[in-house]
Design a protein around this motif. Structure first.
Motif, PDB file in Angstrom:
ATOM      1  N   GLY A  56       0.702  -6.037   7.535  1.00 50.45           N
ATOM      2  CA  GLY A  56       0.747  -4.649   7.602  1.00 50.45           C
ATOM      3  C   GLY A  56       1.696  -4.094   6.728  1.00 50.45           C
ATOM      4  O   GLY A  56       1.474  -2.923   6.424  1.00 50.45           O
ATOM      5  N   GLN A  57       2.629  -4.897   6.686  1.00 50.97           N
ATOM      6  CA  GLN A  57       3.650  -4.375   5.659  1.00 50.97           C
ATOM      7  C   GLN A  57       3.330  -3.859   4.090  1.00 50.97           C
ATOM      8  O   GLN A  57       3.633  -2.870   3.654  1.00 50.97           O
ATOM      9  N   TYR A  58       2.350  -4.666   3.877  1.00 54.70           N
ATOM     10  CA  TYR A  58       1.766  -4.678   2.491  1.00 54.70           C
ATOM     11  C   TYR A  58       0.902  -3.370   2.486  1.00 54.70           C
ATOM     12  O   TYR A  58       0.988  -2.721   1.399  1.00 54.70           O
ATOM     13  N   MET A  59       0.309  -3.164   3.531  1.00 53.53           N
ATOM     14  CA  MET A  59      -0.536  -1.931   3.742  1.00 53.53           C
ATOM     15  C   MET A  59       0.417  -0.973   3.198  1.00 53.53           C
ATOM     16  O   MET A  59       0.107   0.411   2.729  1.00 53.53           O
ATOM     17  N   MET A  60       1.751  -0.720   4.034  1.00 56.73           N
ATOM     18  CA  MET A  60       2.432   0.186   4.226  1.00 56.73           C
ATOM     19  C   MET A  60       3.310   0.552   2.677  1.00 56.73           C
ATOM     20  O   MET A  60       3.354   1.564   2.331  1.00 56.73           O
ATOM     21  N   VAL A  61       3.214  -0.660   1.899  1.00 51.50           N
ATOM     22  CA  VAL A  61       3.911  -0.454   0.550  1.00 51.50           C
ATOM     23  C   VAL A  61       2.627   0.198  -0.268  1.00 51.50           C
ATOM     24  O   VAL A  61       3.018   1.386  -0.893  1.00 51.50           O
ATOM     25  N   GLY A  62       1.596   0.042  -0.022  1.00 54.17           N
ATOM     26  CA  GLY A  62       0.461   0.770  -0.672  1.00 54.17           C
ATOM     27  C   GLY A  62       0.387   2.160  -0.241  1.00 54.17           C
ATOM     28  O   GLY A  62       0.263   3.069  -1.023  1.00 54.17           O
ATOM     29  N   ALA A  63       0.466   2.485   1.070  1.00 57.83           N
ATOM     30  CA  ALA A  63       0.317   3.734   1.559  1.00 57.83           C
ATOM     31  C   ALA A  63       1.530   4.657   0.586  1.00 57.83           C
ATOM     32  O   ALA A  63       1.346   5.566   0.402  1.00 57.83           O
ATOM     33  N   VAL A  64       2.813   4.137   0.958  1.00 52.70           N
ATOM     34  CA  VAL A  64       4.024   4.899  -0.119  1.00 52.70           C
ATOM     35  C   VAL A  64       3.404   5.154  -1.230  1.00 52.70           C
ATOM     36  O   VAL A  64       3.583   6.385  -1.843  1.00 52.70           O
ATOM     37  N   GLY A  65       3.194   4.150  -2.031  1.00 49.33           N
ATOM     38  CA  GLY A  65       2.683   4.512  -3.536  1.00 49.33           C
ATOM     39  C   GLY A  65       1.469   5.480  -3.485  1.00 49.33           C
ATOM     40  O   GLY A  65       1.483   6.278  -4.527  1.00 49.33           O
ATOM     41  N   ALA A  66       0.493   5.216  -2.599  1.00 44.03           N
ATOM     42  CA  ALA A  66      -0.691   5.912  -2.774  1.00 44.03           C
ATOM     43  C   ALA A  66      -0.446   7.478  -2.440  1.00 44.03           C
ATOM     44  O   ALA A  66      -0.948   8.350  -3.061  1.00 44.03           O
ATOM     45  N   ILE A  67       0.504   7.782  -1.234  1.00 36.11           N
ATOM     46  CA  ILE A  67       0.703   9.084  -1.317  1.00 36.11           C
ATOM     47  C   ILE A  67       1.452   9.769  -2.658  1.00 36.11           C
ATOM     48  O   ILE A  67       0.991  10.746  -2.896  1.00 36.11           O
ATOM     49  N   ILE A 288      -2.148  -3.722 -14.962  1.00 35.77           N
ATOM     50  CA  ILE A 288      -3.096  -2.616 -14.665  1.00 35.77           C
ATOM     51  C   ILE A 288      -3.978  -2.760 -13.435  1.00 35.77           C
ATOM     52  O   ILE A 288      -4.299  -1.707 -12.624  1.00 35.77           O
ATOM     53  N   ASN A 289      -4.269  -3.966 -12.819  1.00 34.44           N
ATOM     54  CA  ASN A 289      -4.776  -4.094 -11.748  1.00 34.44           C
ATOM     55  C   ASN A 289      -4.375  -3.165 -10.485  1.00 34.44           C
ATOM     56  O   ASN A 289      -4.923  -2.703  -9.584  1.00 34.44           O
ATOM     57  N   VAL A 290      -3.014  -3.267 -10.506  1.00 32.47           N
ATOM     58  CA  VAL A 290      -2.202  -2.404  -9.379  1.00 32.47           C
ATOM     59  C   VAL A 290      -2.458  -1.057  -9.748  1.00 32.47           C
ATOM     60  O   VAL A 290      -2.828  -0.146  -8.770  1.00 32.47           O
ATOM     61  N   SER A 291      -2.296  -0.501 -10.812  1.00 33.96           N
ATOM     62  CA  SER A 291      -2.556   0.999 -11.111  1.00 33.96           C
ATOM     63  C   SER A 291      -3.783   1.372 -10.708  1.00 33.96           C
ATOM     64  O   SER A 291      -4.144   2.475 -10.247  1.00 33.96           O
ATOM     65  N   ILE A 292      -4.984   0.467 -11.213  1.00 35.94           N
ATOM     66  CA  ILE A 292      -6.340   0.788 -10.724  1.00 35.94           C
ATOM     67  C   ILE A 292      -6.560   0.928  -9.371  1.00 35.94           C
ATOM     68  O   ILE A 292      -7.302   1.547  -8.700  1.00 35.94           O
ATOM     69  N   ALA A 293      -5.839  -0.087  -8.536  1.00 33.71           N
ATOM     70  CA  ALA A 293      -5.809  -0.044  -7.310  1.00 33.71           C
ATOM     71  C   ALA A 293      -5.350   0.910  -6.633  1.00 33.71           C
ATOM     72  O   ALA A 293      -6.065   1.740  -5.629  1.00 33.71           O
ATOM     73  N   LEU A 310      -3.318   7.497   2.642  1.00 36.18           N
ATOM     74  CA  LEU A 310      -2.870   6.491   3.795  1.00 36.18           C
ATOM     75  C   LEU A 310      -3.872   5.475   4.133  1.00 36.18           C
ATOM     76  O   LEU A 310      -3.652   4.249   4.087  1.00 36.18           O
ATOM     77  N   VAL A 311      -4.962   6.079   4.399  1.00 35.21           N
ATOM     78  CA  VAL A 311      -6.102   5.456   4.957  1.00 35.21           C
ATOM     79  C   VAL A 311      -6.754   4.432   3.634  1.00 35.21           C
ATOM     80  O   VAL A 311      -6.846   3.041   3.901  1.00 35.21           O
ATOM     81  N   GLY A 312      -6.847   5.149   2.626  1.00 35.45           N
ATOM     82  CA  GLY A 312      -7.327   4.139   1.435  1.00 35.45           C
ATOM     83  C   GLY A 312      -6.063   3.139   1.169  1.00 35.45           C
ATOM     84  O   GLY A 312      -6.968   2.025   0.771  1.00 35.45           O
ATOM     85  N   ALA A 313      -5.017   3.284   1.412  1.00 40.05           N
ATOM     86  CA  ALA A 313      -4.188   2.193   1.107  1.00 40.05           C
ATOM     87  C   ALA A 313      -4.242   1.022   1.998  1.00 40.05           C
ATOM     88  O   ALA A 313      -4.245  -0.036   1.725  1.00 40.05           O
ATOM     89  N   LEU A 314      -4.481   1.479   3.388  1.00 37.51           N
ATOM     90  CA  LEU A 314      -4.683   0.382   4.449  1.00 37.51           C
ATOM     91  C   LEU A 314      -6.062  -0.307   3.945  1.00 37.51           C
ATOM     92  O   LEU A 314      -5.871  -1.691   4.231  1.00 37.51           O
ATOM     93  N   LEU A 315      -6.910   0.243   3.578  1.00 39.33           N
ATOM     94  CA  LEU A 315      -8.196  -0.482   3.203  1.00 39.33           C
ATOM     95  C   LEU A 315      -8.075  -1.564   1.825  1.00 39.33           C
ATOM     96  O   LEU A 315      -8.446  -2.388   2.139  1.00 39.33           O
ATOM     97  N   VAL A 316      -7.530  -0.722   0.764  1.00 36.78           N
ATOM     98  CA  VAL A 316      -7.437  -1.374  -0.549  1.00 36.78           C
ATOM     99  C   VAL A 316      -6.376  -2.615  -0.531  1.00 36.78           C
ATOM    100  O   VAL A 316      -6.698  -3.561  -0.728  1.00 36.78           O
TER     101      VAL A 316
END
Ligand code: ATP
Ligand code: MG
Lengths: 387, 260
Positions: A56-67, A288-293, A310-316
């Protein structure tokens, strides 16, 4: 002619239409849903195992970046593949600023972790601003390719600046986070409802707070003057300029804000791994994989939509984590051989397919689907008035 | 409010070998409704783009009161009190009417990422005040019922009004309107003509109006400048211009060409 003339213009109309959004049933439903989501997020550490909390924490990392990226690419219309670079910048800045002083091999400033976090965000924003002159001159795919070069710069920097990053072989541990003396570690006894609140739980709450702040700031900006300027620049630069928006400043601002978000996600990344480790190749934690993610997250969520990101980050970000957890449970091989079906590989296929589906069938992403459901729920009247 | 004079002096604008504007001069007197007409490709929009700083003139100057507009970057114009609408409306189709019109308030408001993001009380108060004003303007232009509708969902006539509302939201002392009636039907065009006339009368501002439709222009303009192939071929009160043989030729020529 006379009817219009008697309708007194600009000065004082008797009954101007309300510029406020209606607070109808749907509005309350939406608020209530967010509240439920927040309450669930607050309660989860009391029920979930540590490894699920980690996921779950990793999803939140993604959420902040994706926003951050959806503000830049979705709202301001600037394609960026540099997001991973700014993650690395934030990660390194936090580790260096909070690192111990006096180490002969590793530079450290011994700052308070909170100050180091804020400093890392600020440094990332400044780096984003430094890229603004390029961003102001290029657009579309050209900007995307130019921004990609930053990822390679980051790769080189991560390997070369060993006194900052610790180098590719060992990396460098970050200072453990603490807030006004409260440690985000296993130190001290803390319990809620009989559940011990240890490092994993504490970091969960830290990440949750950061995600909520990042989310609310972005929503406020999108709804206000800043977001309006971004959208204007995205949709029509000449019109934006004539209305008083400095196109150059709006673009630079969007880059700075998005980089700041990426920087924060970078800080969260090192706290999550408990290690700053630069990549050995262009694929990795900051590759690069992270930029694309991140691009995948915002496309799946719907370009420009903050909840969508936010939701996209939770999924990816969530999928590989969850698959990894299940793979041990189901006894899959998590082998690292050349042809192994790793959770990361499987989830890459899944979100690759998701992007294609979105682009083909719903270019507005999950956000548009959400809007459509809301439209159905509140009937035709609202659909006519838009939302 | 003192309304400055807009003066276009000997402006030449070239695109490669093409003279979009060839030694064009015109003066918009304070408080007047000035029409700029001419056949397709005459250079009307180019003239607007030079005035708004989107195109750089090769020669000549444009002044607005004491400001030299040829040396001004486009985003400064709104702060000087120049509002403009676009021939193609140039709006954000996915944003609401209110959001689009509020863009016109950009130069009149303050606040960056943090103050918007934190929804500071003064930012919200300012936003509310300006949104009310934007709603008033929309109401005046007959699009008050569509405030929360995405612009992309509106019929073309309404879209053009949103563009006009956005230009008015700048609180201009000079309003540049590029074919506000384009693509609207005859009844809407007549109504729009009277609205434009009212705006000038009630706000006391100058309006420079580009229009294709001679009939619309002749009824409401104080003065008319006619462009053809980038050159001014006539300039004067509507009646004089209408009788000018060269104008008749330019217009009849193009009308025949269009009909054929
Ligand atoms: N950016 C540009 N690049 C090259 N040529 C241009 C550009 N803008 C305008 N032109 C040319 O300049 C001339 C004048 O165009 P302009 O758009 O000003 O005409 P107009 O009077 O507004 O016509 P219309 O009634 O069709 O809107 C045309 O020949 C046009 O092709
Ligand atoms: Mg034109």
């Amino acid at each position: 002619m006379s009817e219009i003339a008697t309708k007194s213009p600009p000065e004082a109309p008797e009954r101007a239409p309300s510029p406020k959004p209606r607070r109808d049933a749907l509005w309350w439903v939406r608020k209530a849903l967010w509240l439920v989501v927040l309450l669930v997020a607050l309660a989860l550490p009391l029920y979930l195992e540590a490894e699920w909390l980690k996921a779950g924490q990793y999803m939140m990392v993604g959420a902040v970046g994706a926003i951050g990226l959806t503000l830049l690419t979705g709202q301001a219309g600037q394609l960026s593949l540099a997001h991973a670079f700014f993650l690395l910048a934030g990660a390194t800045a936090y580790t260096v600023l909070s690192g111990p002083t006096g180490d002969p091999e590793l530079l450290g400033f011994g700052l308070d972790p909170l100050l180091a976090l804020l400093g890392a965000v600020a440094i990332s924003a400044v780096l984003g601003l430094a890229f603004a002159p390029v961003a102001g001159r290029l657009r579309g795919i050209y900007l995307g390719v130019a921004s990609l070069s930053l990822v390679f710069l980051g790769l080189y920097f991560g390997q070369a600046a060993e006194n900052l990053t610790g180098g590719t072989s060992t990396g460098r541990p970050p200072a453990e986070f603490s807030l006004f003396g409260f440690p985000f570690s296993n130190e001290g006894d803390l319990e809620i409802l009989g559940v011990p609140i240890r490092e994993t739980e504490r970091v969960w709450y830290l990440f949750l707070a950061l995600t909520v702040i990042a989310f609310l700031l972005a929503r406020g900006a999108v709804g206000g003057r800043v977001g309006r300027a971004w959208r204007a620049v995205r949709d029509n630069e000449p019109a934006a300029a004539v209305m008083g928006v400095s196109v150059w400043r709006a673009k630079a601002g969007a880059f700075a804000v998005s980089s700041a978000y990426a920087g924060l996600a970078g800080v969260m990344t090192v706290l999550w791994f408990d290690l700053l480790k630069p990549d050995e190749s262009e694929f990795g934690t900051y590759g690069i994989n992270v930029s694309i993610a991140y691009l995948a997250m915002i496309i799946i969520g719907g370009l420009g939509s903050v909840p969508g990101a936010l939701v996209g980050a939770l999924l990816v970000n969530g999928l590989p984590q969850v698959l990894a957890l299940y793979s041990t449970e189901l006894g899959w091989s998590t082998g690292t051989g050349e042809h192994a079906f790793t959770p990361i590989l499987i989830s890459s296929f899944v979100y690759g397919a998701a992007i294609i589906l979105v682009v083909l069938f719903e270019p507005g992403g999950l956000a548009a689907i959400g809007r459509r459901i809301a439209g159905r729920l509140s009937g035709k009247q609202r659909e006519r008035n838009g939302s | 409010m003192t309304v400055p004079e807009l003066s276009v002096r000997d402006v030449t604008l070239r695109f490669g070998g093409l003279y979009a504007l060839d030694d064009v001069s015109l003066t918009v007197e304070p408080g007047s409704l000035h029409a700029l007409i001419g056949p397709n490709g005459a250079g009307k929009s180019s003239c607007f783009n030079v005035i708004s700083g989107l195109y750089r003139a090769n020669e000549g100057t444009v002044t607005f009161g004491d400001h030299d507009l040829t040396r001004t970057r486009p985003h400064r114009l709104a702060r000087m009190g120049i509002g403009r609408s676009f021939q193609n409306a140039a709006l954000s189709p996915h944003s609401t009417v209110l959001d689009n019109v509020m863009l016109g308030r950009f130069a009149l408001t303050h606040g960056g990422f943090l103050s918007c993001g934190l929804r500071l009380p003064w930012t919200r108060r300012e936003e509310r005040k300006h949104a009310e004003r934007a709603a008033e303007i929309c109401d005046f232009l007959g699009i008050g019922a569509e405030l929360h509708a995405p612009v992309g969902s509106l019929p073309y006539g309404a879209v053009k009004r949103v563009d006009l509302a956005r230009a008015l939201a700048v609180e201009p002392s000079l309003l540049l309107l590029d074919e506000p009636a384009a693509g609207t039907n005859a009844a809407e065009t007549a109504e729009l003509a009277s609205t434009i006339h009212d705006i000038r009368d009630e706000l006391g501002i100058s309006i420079l109006l580009v229009e294709h439709d001679m009939g619309l222009v002749m009824g409401i303009a104080d003065r008319v400048t006619v462009l053809d192939f980038g050159r001014v071929i006539a300039d004067g009160p509507p009646a004089d211009v209408q009788a000018d043989p060269e104008v008749v030729r330019a217009y009849l020529g193009s009308e025949n060409a269009e009909a054929g």
